[in-house]
Design an enzyme around this catalytic site. Structure first.
Site, PDB file in Angstrom:
ATOM      1  N   HIS A 147      -5.333  10.696  -1.200  1.00 32.10           N
ATOM      2  CA  HIS A 147      -4.916   9.377  -1.675  1.00 32.10           C
ATOM      3  C   HIS A 147      -4.900   8.342  -0.550  1.00 32.10           C
ATOM      4  O   HIS A 147      -5.462   7.243  -0.676  1.00 32.10           O
ATOM      5  CB  HIS A 147      -3.535   9.510  -2.318  1.00 32.10           C
ATOM      6  CG  HIS A 147      -3.054   8.292  -3.028  1.00 32.10           C
ATOM      7  ND1 HIS A 147      -2.364   7.275  -2.381  1.00 32.10           N
ATOM      8  CD2 HIS A 147      -3.122   7.922  -4.333  1.00 32.10           C
ATOM      9  CE1 HIS A 147      -2.045   6.333  -3.258  1.00 32.10           C
ATOM     10  NE2 HIS A 147      -2.500   6.700  -4.449  1.00 32.10           N
ATOM     11  N   SER A 172      -2.631   1.792  -7.143  1.00 27.68           N
ATOM     12  CA  SER A 172      -2.742   2.226  -5.746  1.00 27.68           C
ATOM     13  C   SER A 172      -4.042   1.759  -5.114  1.00 27.68           C
ATOM     14  O   SER A 172      -4.117   1.567  -3.896  1.00 27.68           O
ATOM     15  CB  SER A 172      -2.690   3.759  -5.654  1.00 27.68           C
ATOM     16  OG  SER A 172      -1.397   4.243  -5.830  1.00 27.68           O
ATOM     17  N   ASP A 211       1.506   6.532   3.283  1.00 26.73           N
ATOM     18  CA  ASP A 211       0.844   7.261   2.199  1.00 26.73           C
ATOM     19  C   ASP A 211       0.814   8.758   2.512  1.00 26.73           C
ATOM     20  O   ASP A 211       1.736   9.285   3.137  1.00 26.73           O
ATOM     21  CB  ASP A 211      -0.577   6.698   2.022  1.00 26.73           C
ATOM     22  CG  ASP A 211      -1.034   6.679   0.575  1.00 26.73           C
ATOM     23  OD1 ASP A 211      -1.233   7.770  -0.003  1.00 26.73           O
ATOM     24  OD2 ASP A 211      -1.197   5.584   0.009  1.00 26.73           O
TER      25      ASP A 211
END
Length: 310
Positions: free
Chosen positions: A65, A255, A30
């Site tokens: 994220h 996600s 990520d």
């Protein structure tokens, strides 16, 4: 996370106090993982960060994220008195940073990160890889990233990936989620209007089938307005932090759904560490609750972790 944990029926597993993901390592491919208190106290479970963007040794996340995803998998909620605890609160985490501060990245970096996981799987006991990213399906199963995740799968590493946020049209599953081997996760509550990349949308979870007519996603989990670990804005690697620097934020999308499943599989592997990827996928197919959606929207249905452990 407090609402999502109840929705996936993990509370009874926690109440029995036996399964927490201890001893299992999940690699998070990520934007990096910020050294949040929920990963570091009472002991450091963020084993390492490999950085293909900035080539730095210390863990950091200049986007947020990856930290959010890691919190869903394995944050222990210590900074929220347990409220925003993840699915496997004792799991070990390994960060593979392949995306930049804008959330973009190069295929070559993703491939390099996946190869690093392959090369170091035994050293860190990497059993699961969470890939909450995706690209357009231009080459189908001939894609280099699909071949890479299939290679991990064939070598005993369970790969979990997001379906993508390109719904509600069919044939919108992103790469590598189109792989027929790995576990592709859609969002069960995508009817809620949420903010994804600056747009307020609903019914966003990507739908199958794939170009090869494979039903996808395989399973769905909550992904709308999930509150999980946040990274400190403008954090510099190795910067001295206080407990007040560990906060939470809401994010939405497939996600956020994928790490729910990664965390669940970590619990399963703690219970039965000798399961192969195919055996895990078979167990997953038998534990889901039918939401009444079409197969190419929900796959087997909503993951039910209590059933998975049964």
């Amino acid at each position: 996370m407090d609402v999502a944990r109840k929705r996936v029926n993990v509370e009874k597993v926690f109440n029995e106090g036996k399964l927490t993901g201890r001893g299992i390592t999940v690699a998070v491919v990520d934007t990096g993982v910020y050294p949040h208190t929920d990963f570091l106290i009472p002991y450091n479970r963020l084993l390492k960060q490999v950085d293909y963007v900035g080539d730095l040794d210390a863990p950091y996340d200049d986007n947020g994220h990856g930290t959010h995803v890691a919190g869903i998998i394995g944050g222990n909620g210590i900074s929220s008195d347990g409220k925003y605890m993840g699915i496997a609160p004792d799991v070990n985490l390994l960060s593979v940073k392949v995306l930049n501060k804008k959330g973009g990245g190069k295929t070559s970096d993703v491939l390099a990160g996946l190869q690093w996981v392959m090369d170091n799987r035994n050293k860190y006991n990497i059993r699961i890889v969470n890939i909450s990213l995706g690209g357009d399906d231009h080459k189908g199963e001939e894609s280099s990233i699909v071949k890479a995740v299939d290679h991990l799968w064939d070598n005993g590493i369970i790969v979990v990936t997001a379906a993508g946020n390109k719904g509600p049209r069919s044939r919108t599953i992103t790469t590598p989620g189109i792989s027929r081997k790995i576990i592709t996760v859609g969002c069960s509550n995508d009817h809620e209007t949420v903010n994804i990349n600056g747009d307020f949308i609903s019914n966003y979870s990507s739908r199958g089938p794939t170009r090869a007519c494979i039903i996808k996603p395989d399973v769905v989990a909550p992904g709308a307005n999930i509150i999980s670990c946040a990274s400190k804005e403008n954090y510099k690697p190795m910067e001295r932090l206080s407990r007040e620097d560990s906060k939470y934020e809401a994010k939405s999308g497939t996600s956020m759904a994928a790490p729910m499943v990664s965390g669940a599989i970590a619990l399963l592997l703690q219970s039965n560490p000798y399961l192969s990827p195919n055996e895990v996928k078979l167990k997953l197919s038998r534990c889901c609750d039918d939401l009444g959606f079409k197969k190419n929207h929900q796959g087997w249905g909503l993951i039910n972790i209590e059933k998975l452990m049964g």
